[in-house]
Structure formats: structure tokens, C-alpha cells
Design a protein around this motif. Structure first.
Motif, mmCIF file in Angstrom:
data_model
loop_
_atom_site.group_PDB
_atom_site.id
_atom_site.type_symbol
_atom_site.label_atom_id
_atom_site.label_comp_id
_atom_site.label_asym_id
_atom_site.label_seq_id
_atom_site.Cartn_x
_atom_site.Cartn_y
_atom_site.Cartn_z
ATOM 1 N N ASP A 27 10.029 16.623 -12.748
ATOM 2 C CA ASP A 27 10.191 16.122 -11.387
ATOM 3 C C ASP A 27 8.917 16.143 -10.548
ATOM 4 N N PHE A 28 7.828 16.650 -11.069
ATOM 5 C CA PHE A 28 6.554 16.704 -10.351
ATOM 6 C C PHE A 28 6.728 17.251 -8.937
ATOM 7 N N THR A 29 7.328 18.407 -8.837
ATOM 8 C CA THR A 29 7.548 19.011 -7.529
ATOM 9 C C THR A 29 6.261 19.638 -7.006
ATOM 10 N N TYR A 30 6.237 19.866 -5.715
ATOM 11 C CA TYR A 30 5.104 20.525 -5.072
ATOM 12 C C TYR A 30 5.493 21.945 -4.719
ATOM 13 N N ARG A 31 4.505 22.814 -4.765
ATOM 14 C CA ARG A 31 4.713 24.214 -4.409
ATOM 15 C C ARG A 31 3.545 24.686 -3.575
ATOM 16 N N LEU A 32 3.799 25.727 -2.796
ATOM 17 C CA LEU A 32 2.730 26.365 -2.043
ATOM 18 C C LEU A 32 2.135 27.457 -2.913
ATOM 19 N N ASP A 33 0.847 27.414 -3.061
ATOM 20 C CA ASP A 33 0.131 28.450 -3.799
ATOM 21 C C ASP A 33 -0.631 29.247 -2.750
ATOM 22 N N VAL A 34 -0.224 30.497 -2.548
ATOM 23 C CA VAL A 34 -0.858 31.302 -1.496
ATOM 24 C C VAL A 34 -2.153 31.942 -1.962
ATOM 25 N N GLY A 35 -2.516 31.724 -3.210
ATOM 26 C CA GLY A 35 -3.774 32.253 -3.700
ATOM 27 C C GLY A 35 -3.703 33.748 -3.911
ATOM 28 N N PHE A 36 -4.853 34.351 -3.961
ATOM 29 C CA PHE A 36 -4.953 35.790 -4.202
ATOM 30 C C PHE A 36 -5.495 36.471 -2.957
ATOM 31 N N LEU A 37 -5.049 37.698 -2.736
ATOM 32 C CA LEU A 37 -5.574 38.535 -1.663
ATOM 33 C C LEU A 37 -6.337 39.683 -2.300
ATOM 34 N N THR A 38 -7.465 40.002 -1.699
ATOM 35 C CA THR A 38 -8.156 41.200 -2.143
ATOM 36 C C THR A 38 -7.345 42.410 -1.683
ATOM 37 N N ILE A 39 -7.656 43.557 -2.204
ATOM 38 C CA ILE A 39 -6.954 44.780 -1.786
ATOM 39 C C ILE A 39 -7.154 45.000 -0.284
ATOM 40 N N ASP A 40 -8.368 44.787 0.211
ATOM 41 C CA ASP A 40 -8.625 44.959 1.646
ATOM 42 C C ASP A 40 -7.836 43.943 2.475
ATOM 43 N N GLU A 41 -7.749 42.704 1.995
ATOM 44 C CA GLU A 41 -6.956 41.697 2.716
ATOM 45 C C GLU A 41 -5.483 42.091 2.731
ATOM 46 N N ALA A 42 -4.982 42.570 1.613
ATOM 47 C CA ALA A 42 -3.586 42.999 1.545
ATOM 48 C C ALA A 42 -3.324 44.169 2.496
ATOM 49 N N LYS A 43 -4.279 45.088 2.585
ATOM 50 C CA LYS A 43 -4.142 46.210 3.526
ATOM 51 C C LYS A 43 -4.079 45.703 4.962
ATOM 52 N N GLU A 44 -4.942 44.735 5.300
ATOM 53 C CA GLU A 44 -4.960 44.185 6.656
ATOM 54 C C GLU A 44 -3.642 43.474 6.973
ATOM 55 N N VAL A 45 -3.150 42.695 6.028
ATOM 56 C CA VAL A 45 -1.871 42.010 6.219
ATOM 57 C C VAL A 45 -0.766 43.035 6.451
ATOM 58 N N THR A 65 0.814 -1.215 0.000
ATOM 59 C CA THR A 65 0.000 0.000 0.000
ATOM 60 C C THR A 65 0.847 1.263 0.000
ATOM 61 N N ASP A 66 2.091 1.166 0.502
ATOM 62 C CA ASP A 66 2.967 2.336 0.504
ATOM 63 C C ASP A 66 3.319 2.796 -0.910
ATOM 64 N N TYR A 67 3.085 1.947 -1.888
ATOM 65 C CA TYR A 67 3.324 2.311 -3.285
ATOM 66 C C TYR A 67 2.505 3.540 -3.674
ATOM 67 N N PHE A 68 1.347 3.706 -3.049
ATOM 68 C CA PHE A 68 0.449 4.808 -3.383
ATOM 69 C C PHE A 68 0.650 6.020 -2.485
ATOM 70 N N GLU A 69 1.495 5.880 -1.482
ATOM 71 C CA GLU A 69 1.753 7.003 -0.584
ATOM 72 C C GLU A 69 2.557 8.065 -1.326
ATOM 73 N N MET A 70 2.229 9.274 -1.056
ATOM 74 C CA MET A 70 2.897 10.394 -1.710
ATOM 75 C C MET A 70 3.718 11.135 -0.660
ATOM 76 N N ALA A 71 4.904 10.595 -0.362
ATOM 77 C CA ALA A 71 5.754 11.163 0.681
ATOM 78 C C ALA A 71 6.094 12.619 0.389
#
Length: 104
Positions: free
Chosen positions: A57-75, A16-22
Motif C-alpha cells: 500500500d506504500f503507506t507513509y509513516r513518521l520517523d522521529v529519528g534518534f535521540l542522543t542520551i542527553d536529548e532524551a534526558k532533556e525531553v 499535472t495532478d497525476y503526479f501529486e502525492m495527496a
């Protein structure tokens, strides 16, 4: 179809570890650490996700998505406020250190 029989000894067996995505699990752990670090700064990325980038290489990345202008101001407000506190703390510590050295 006349397929010759294949010896079991020649066929690699998997479990079953064959299907694990370490790599995916590791990317999720980094993502959680990333989010937690920013939450300490009162910054939230509600649309963050771990995505697999198709390529050689099928690497993984973090996608932080989009921030609205108001969200960016708060951050920006949250990070600036904490950085102002940190700067004041550092300046106070430096002044106390200099004062202590002068008094030695």
C-alpha cells in the motif's frame, strides 16, 4: 515496429495532478501537527521525517529519528516538569471543587 494506432478516446489522459502525492501531503500535515503538539511541551524532534514505507500500500509513516542520551534526558525533564505542573493544577482544582461542595 508495426504498432497499430491507438484511438485517443481509448487512452486515459492525465493532468499535472497525476503526479501529486495527496497521501504524502496528508502525512506531512499530520507530521506538522505532531511536531507542533510536542513543541507545546518543549519537546523537539530535530530528525523527524515523513517516509514512505514500501509495501503493497506504500503507506507513509513518521520517523522521529534518534535521540542522543542527553536529548532524551532533556525531553524527559521537559515533559516531567509540565506534567508536574498539570498535576498540581488538577489537585488544586479538585481541592477547590471539594471545598466549594462542602460549603454548599
Amino acid at each position: 515496429m508495426n504498432t497499430p494506432p491507438v484511438s485517443r478516446a481509448l487512452v486515459r489522459q492525465v493532468g499535472t495532478d497525476y503526479f501529486e502525492m495527496a497521501d504524502h501531503r496528508a502525512a506531512m500535515e499530520v507530521g506538522a501537527d505532531f511536531v507542533n503538539a510536542f513543541l507545546r511541551l518543549a519537546v523537539d524532534f530535530p530528525n523527524i521525517g515523513v517516509v514512505q514505507v514500501n509495501g503493497r500500500d506504500f503507506t507513509y509513516r513518521l520517523d522521529v529519528g534518534f535521540l542522543t542520551i542527553d536529548e532524551a534526558k532533556e525531553v524527559t525533564r521537559n515533559v516531567d516538569a509540565l506534567m508536574d505542573e498539570l498535576q498540581a493544577f488538577r489537585e488544586k482544582a479538585a481541592a477547590e471543587h471539594a471545598e466549594a461542595e462542602d460549603g454548599s
